[in-house]
Design a protein around this motif. Sequence first.
Motif, PDB file in Angstrom:
ATOM      1  N   GLY A  16      38.123  80.958  14.439  1.00 28.53           N
ATOM      2  CA  GLY A  16      38.695  81.452  15.696  1.00 28.53           C
ATOM      3  C   GLY A  16      38.671  82.967  15.749  1.00 28.53           C
ATOM      4  O   GLY A  16      39.062  83.569  16.742  1.00 28.53           O
ATOM      5  N   ARG A 141      37.733  73.582  11.275  1.00 25.97           N
ATOM      6  CA  ARG A 141      36.652  74.514  11.630  1.00 25.97           C
ATOM      7  C   ARG A 141      35.348  73.766  11.887  1.00 25.97           C
ATOM      8  O   ARG A 141      34.616  74.072  12.830  1.00 25.97           O
ATOM      9  CB  ARG A 141      36.474  75.563  10.517  1.00 25.97           C
ATOM     10  N   ARG A 144      35.537  72.130  15.334  1.00 27.10           N
ATOM     11  CA  ARG A 144      35.331  73.099  16.426  1.00 27.10           C
ATOM     12  C   ARG A 144      33.837  73.437  16.575  1.00 27.10           C
ATOM     13  O   ARG A 144      33.302  73.441  17.674  1.00 27.10           O
ATOM     14  CB  ARG A 144      36.076  74.410  16.119  1.00 27.10           C
ATOM     15  N   GLN A 148      31.104  72.538  19.645  1.00 26.43           N
ATOM     16  CA  GLN A 148      30.323  73.595  20.325  1.00 26.43           C
ATOM     17  C   GLN A 148      28.834  73.283  20.282  1.00 26.43           C
ATOM     18  O   GLN A 148      28.137  73.346  21.289  1.00 26.43           O
ATOM     19  CB  GLN A 148      30.492  74.939  19.604  1.00 26.43           C
ATOM     20  N   ASP A 195      45.988  76.133  19.333  1.00 28.20           N
ATOM     21  CA  ASP A 195      44.890  76.268  20.291  1.00 28.20           C
ATOM     22  C   ASP A 195      44.648  77.767  20.472  1.00 28.20           C
ATOM     23  O   ASP A 195      45.343  78.596  19.877  1.00 28.20           O
ATOM     24  CB  ASP A 195      45.198  75.539  21.617  1.00 28.20           C
TER      25      ASP A 195
END
Length: 213
Positions: A16, A141, A144, A148, A195
């Motif tokens: 992030g 991770r 995420r 993507q 988030d």
Amino acid sequence: MTTPLIIAVDGPAASGKGTIAQRLAQHYGLPHLDTGLLYRAVGLGVLDRGGDFGDADLAEQVARALEPEDLFDTTRLTDRGAGEAASRVAGHTGVRAALLDLQTRFARQPGGAVLDGRDIGTVIVPDAPVKLFVTASPEVRARRRWLQLTARGETLSFEDMLADIVRRDARDAGRGAAPMVQAADAALLDTTDMDIEAAFDAARRIVETSRAR
Ligand code: DC
């Protein structure tokens, strides 16, 4: 004279840190450099010249010859292969030396700057007034990054994504040259259960606390 606000954001892939750095830059009206893009551009340059990542001289040559247009194709620069290639070339000291001056100059602009990467708080700007080390569990991770990449049409299993992340962490943290490590004076921000809004809020609070010191 006020101290320039230099914010160093380090951490592993898909923690992030990039989004946090971007949001902090917007919030404080500062320029932002995603230093991973530089290593990704070098990695792709080496791939385009045969792909021998062990060739330190070639990687350094590519790094020294980097042109602005090498940073334009953000679709290719942010794909899975570029991340892996970046991590492979990033272990060469000559590559890191070639990219040092550009990053230092960016960081030392009069008003300050936000930079994200792996060694910003340890090597590029060790005296940065604000340092964050952003992390999250490897599983979160990987999830995420997998979301993507698959949303963009890349086909890979979650297990392969997790293996990529774990391998990249080990390589980035285990190398001799500027390894990924939390600086002693960096604030740790674990975004596993956050988030992006919660992560940004937490990051902003860290910046405010560090500035008040
Ligand atoms: O942040 P990223 O995933 O775009 O970075 C890609 C690779 O580049 C990362 O695995 C290691 C390398 N890198 C580095 O060594 N130092 C930096 N400051 C930024 C990235």
